[in-house]
Write a protein that holds these residues in place. Structure first.
Motif, PDB file in Angstrom:
ATOM      1  N   PHE A  18      44.389  22.089 -25.430  1.00  0.00           N
ATOM      2  CA  PHE A  18      44.014  23.115 -24.450  1.00  0.00           C
ATOM      3  C   PHE A  18      44.584  22.792 -23.069  1.00  0.00           C
ATOM      4  N   LEU A  19      44.483  21.542 -22.653  1.00  0.00           N
ATOM      5  CA  LEU A  19      45.016  21.155 -21.343  1.00  0.00           C
ATOM      6  C   LEU A  19      46.535  21.287 -21.305  1.00  0.00           C
ATOM      7  N   PHE A  20      47.205  20.951 -22.397  1.00  0.00           N
ATOM      8  CA  PHE A  20      48.656  21.113 -22.476  1.00  0.00           C
ATOM      9  C   PHE A  20      49.039  22.579 -22.309  1.00  0.00           C
ATOM     10  N   LEU A  21      48.349  23.480 -23.018  1.00  0.00           N
ATOM     11  CA  LEU A  21      48.651  24.910 -22.921  1.00  0.00           C
ATOM     12  C   LEU A  21      48.405  25.426 -21.506  1.00  0.00           C
ATOM     13  N   ALA A  22      47.309  25.009 -20.897  1.00  0.00           N
ATOM     14  CA  ALA A  22      47.003  25.438 -19.535  1.00  0.00           C
ATOM     15  C   ALA A  22      48.072  24.956 -18.560  1.00  0.00           C
ATOM     16  N   LYS A  23      48.464  23.701 -18.694  1.00  0.00           N
ATOM     17  CA  LYS A  23      49.496  23.130 -17.812  1.00  0.00           C
ATOM     18  C   LYS A  23      50.832  23.836 -18.016  1.00  0.00           C
ATOM     19  N   ARG A  24      51.190  24.104 -19.264  1.00  0.00           N
ATOM     20  CA  ARG A  24      52.452  24.788 -19.560  1.00  0.00           C
ATOM     21  C   ARG A  24      52.477  26.195 -18.956  1.00  0.00           C
ATOM     22  N   ASN A  25      51.380  26.930 -19.116  1.00  0.00           N
ATOM     23  CA  ASN A  25      51.321  28.282 -18.559  1.00  0.00           C
ATOM     24  C   ASN A  25      51.412  28.260 -17.034  1.00  0.00           C
ATOM     25  N   ALA A  26      50.726  27.311 -16.411  1.00  0.00           N
ATOM     26  CA  ALA A  26      50.783  27.198 -14.951  1.00  0.00           C
ATOM     27  C   ALA A  26      52.193  26.835 -14.486  1.00  0.00           C
ATOM     28  N   LYS A  27      52.847  25.938 -15.219  1.00  0.00           N
ATOM     29  CA  LYS A  27      54.211  25.527 -14.877  1.00  0.00           C
ATOM     30  C   LYS A  27      55.180  26.699 -15.022  1.00  0.00           C
TER      31      LYS A  27
END
Length: 147
Positions: A18-27
């Motif tokens: 979940f944190l990876f997906l959130a970080k990727r979307n923000a990036k």
């Protein structure tokens, strides 16, 4: 293998996902601030709903648009980075109404890959849920390991 590890590790791994997906979307949203823009037109705009026996109905705006870059036509479906779903039918319907069929829109596209496009240079509202769920799952997993 102890039961606390069998239960705790999957929780931690799911939290990391979940944190990876959130970080990727923000990036991706941040990167899109440097993308070029062109005019496009909405070709499809509707509200989809997803029912589940164990969770409330989720509403998702489904929007398609056409745009042209260097005399090449493209079709896009992404509104923002991430899943644009909501448990609020009114919130999802508002997005559908914002992108009415036939309306002109500004499309932001990746100059290195023009087929990579978005209507809003931001992370979808679901991204906040990804951050929260990531933290919750990691904490739950760590607590399970400590028990």
């Amino acid at each position: 293998m102890p039961i606390n590890i069998i239960i705790g590790l999957p929780f931690i791994l799911l939290g990391i996902l979940f944190l990876f997906l959130a970080k990727r979307n923000a990036k991706r949203a941040e990167e899109s601030l440097a993308w070029l823009s062109t005019r496009g037109v909405i070709t499809s705009s509707m509200l989809a709903s997803f029912d589940s026996d164990d969770s409330p109905t989720t509403y998702q705006p489904k929007v398609e648009y056409e745009y042209t870059v260097a005399n090449q036509s493209y079709t896009g479906k992404r509104i923002a980075f991430g899943i644009a779903g909501s448990s609020s039918e009114a919130a999802a319907r508002k997005v559908v109404l914002q992108y009415a069929i036939g309306s002109a829109v500004e499309v932001f596209y990746n100059p290195a890959k023009p087929s990579d496009a978005v209507l809003e240079r931001s992370a979808a509202t679901s991204n906040k849920v990804f951050w929260i769920m990531g933290g919750v799952f990691i904490v739950a997993g760590l607590l399970t390991l400590l028990i």
